[in-house]
Scaffold this motif. Sequence first.
Motif, PDB file in Angstrom:
ATOM      1  N   TYR A 120      55.663  51.439  45.522  1.00 39.67           N
ATOM      2  CA  TYR A 120      54.771  50.299  45.319  1.00 39.67           C
ATOM      3  C   TYR A 120      53.385  50.812  44.938  1.00 39.67           C
ATOM      4  CZ  TYR A 120      58.220  47.319  47.616  1.00 39.67           C
ATOM      5  OH  TYR A 120      59.362  46.633  47.954  1.00 39.67           O
ATOM      6  N   THR A 121      52.844  50.255  43.871  1.00 38.71           N
ATOM      7  CA  THR A 121      51.500  50.635  43.468  1.00 38.71           C
ATOM      8  C   THR A 121      50.462  49.953  44.375  1.00 38.71           C
ATOM      9  OG1 THR A 121      51.140  48.763  41.961  1.00 38.71           O
ATOM     10  CG2 THR A 121      52.273  50.705  41.073  1.00 38.71           C
ATOM     11  N   ARG A 122      49.222  50.307  44.192  1.00 40.10           N
ATOM     12  CA  ARG A 122      48.150  49.590  44.859  1.00 40.10           C
ATOM     13  C   ARG A 122      48.136  48.158  44.319  1.00 40.10           C
ATOM     14  NH1 ARG A 122      43.195  52.594  44.442  1.00 40.10           N
ATOM     15  NH2 ARG A 122      42.112  50.687  45.036  1.00 40.10           N
ATOM     16  N   PRO A 123      47.636  47.196  45.068  1.00 33.57           N
ATOM     17  CA  PRO A 123      47.606  45.801  44.587  1.00 33.57           C
ATOM     18  C   PRO A 123      46.785  45.664  43.311  1.00 33.57           C
ATOM     19  CG  PRO A 123      47.178  45.898  46.949  1.00 33.57           C
ATOM     20  CD  PRO A 123      47.117  47.312  46.447  1.00 33.57           C
ATOM     21  N   TYR A 124      47.194  44.721  42.457  1.00 31.94           N
ATOM     22  CA  TYR A 124      46.450  44.480  41.222  1.00 31.94           C
ATOM     23  C   TYR A 124      46.015  43.023  41.060  1.00 31.94           C
ATOM     24  CZ  TYR A 124      50.915  42.729  39.378  1.00 31.94           C
ATOM     25  OH  TYR A 124      52.065  42.023  39.192  1.00 31.94           O
ATOM     26  N   ARG A 125      46.499  42.133  41.929  1.00 31.35           N
ATOM     27  CA  ARG A 125      45.991  40.755  41.933  1.00 31.35           C
ATOM     28  C   ARG A 125      46.412  40.066  43.228  1.00 31.35           C
ATOM     29  NH1 ARG A 125      49.534  36.532  41.125  1.00 31.35           N
ATOM     30  NH2 ARG A 125      51.560  37.034  40.194  1.00 31.35           N
ATOM     31  N   ALA A 135      49.788  57.880  38.841  1.00 29.45           N
ATOM     32  CA  ALA A 135      49.201  57.539  37.547  1.00 29.45           C
ATOM     33  C   ALA A 135      48.933  56.044  37.459  1.00 29.45           C
ATOM     34  CB  ALA A 135      50.122  57.991  36.417  1.00 29.45           C
ATOM     35  N   PHE A 136      49.869  55.236  37.951  1.00 23.13           N
ATOM     36  CA  PHE A 136      49.661  53.791  37.966  1.00 23.13           C
ATOM     37  C   PHE A 136      48.499  53.421  38.877  1.00 23.13           C
ATOM     38  CE2 PHE A 136      53.551  53.146  35.657  1.00 23.13           C
ATOM     39  CZ  PHE A 136      53.466  51.856  35.161  1.00 23.13           C
TER      40      PHE A 136
END
Length: 244
Positions: free
Chosen positions: A94-99, A217-218
């Motif tokens: 899971y990436t860091r939150p984006y919204r 990277a994301f």
Amino acid sequence: MGWLMLLAPLMAAAACTRPLRVPFEDWRPYSFVDADGHHTGLETELLAAVAKEVGCEVSYVREVPRNRRLPMLTRGELDLLVAATVVPSAVAWYTRPYREEAYGAFVRADAPIPKARSMDELLGAGLRLLTHRGPASLAIVGEFEARGLLTRFEDYAKGVQLLQLGRGDVLFGDSMAIAYAARAADLPLVELAIPMLHDSVSYKLSRKTLTEADLQAFDQAIQRLEARGELQRIRARWLPAAVR
């Protein structure tokens, strides 16, 4: 399956060896094909910006039923899912939150407005709930179902139609998707003054096809785009200030 190609690869921290496979969903205003045949929407624009920053192409895979997406991600047949809520997983990063994602409960503007101050009070009043088919965002949704007071729908346009036809009393779900569908149907709605938690969403990456370096990277791309204000500008074009 049909494919929609998006983006041009750029040099960045991670080099994709092939386009990232992402399931396409008509989920307005987040992801849809407009009258000119262009794939657009909030999620589409956000992912386009992030993928470009990482240095990847995105290929949208058509006709993937919702219940097949996680198994396909697990097997490495898909690479990325959007708008994911973080839960422990051995098959995904899971990436860091984006919204942020906001939920609400709505009734028709020409119907009596319930005086309920919570979802529990709506349940106690015996009101029928309409909600999107998929993971329940609140435990109380299961209580409505247990009492025979729940109708699920596949897309928000159908949910608005069911409310318009009197098949339910309260439409519950993603606030922006409901507002978009209601405007398209020319059905005025009133949002009930019931406290709802906002949820942060992330990208869900397949561990079968992507690495921890790809995850980093994301994360770094999201962080850079936030610092430059680019993601905020995209959110501002699609969302009201309360849910950016």
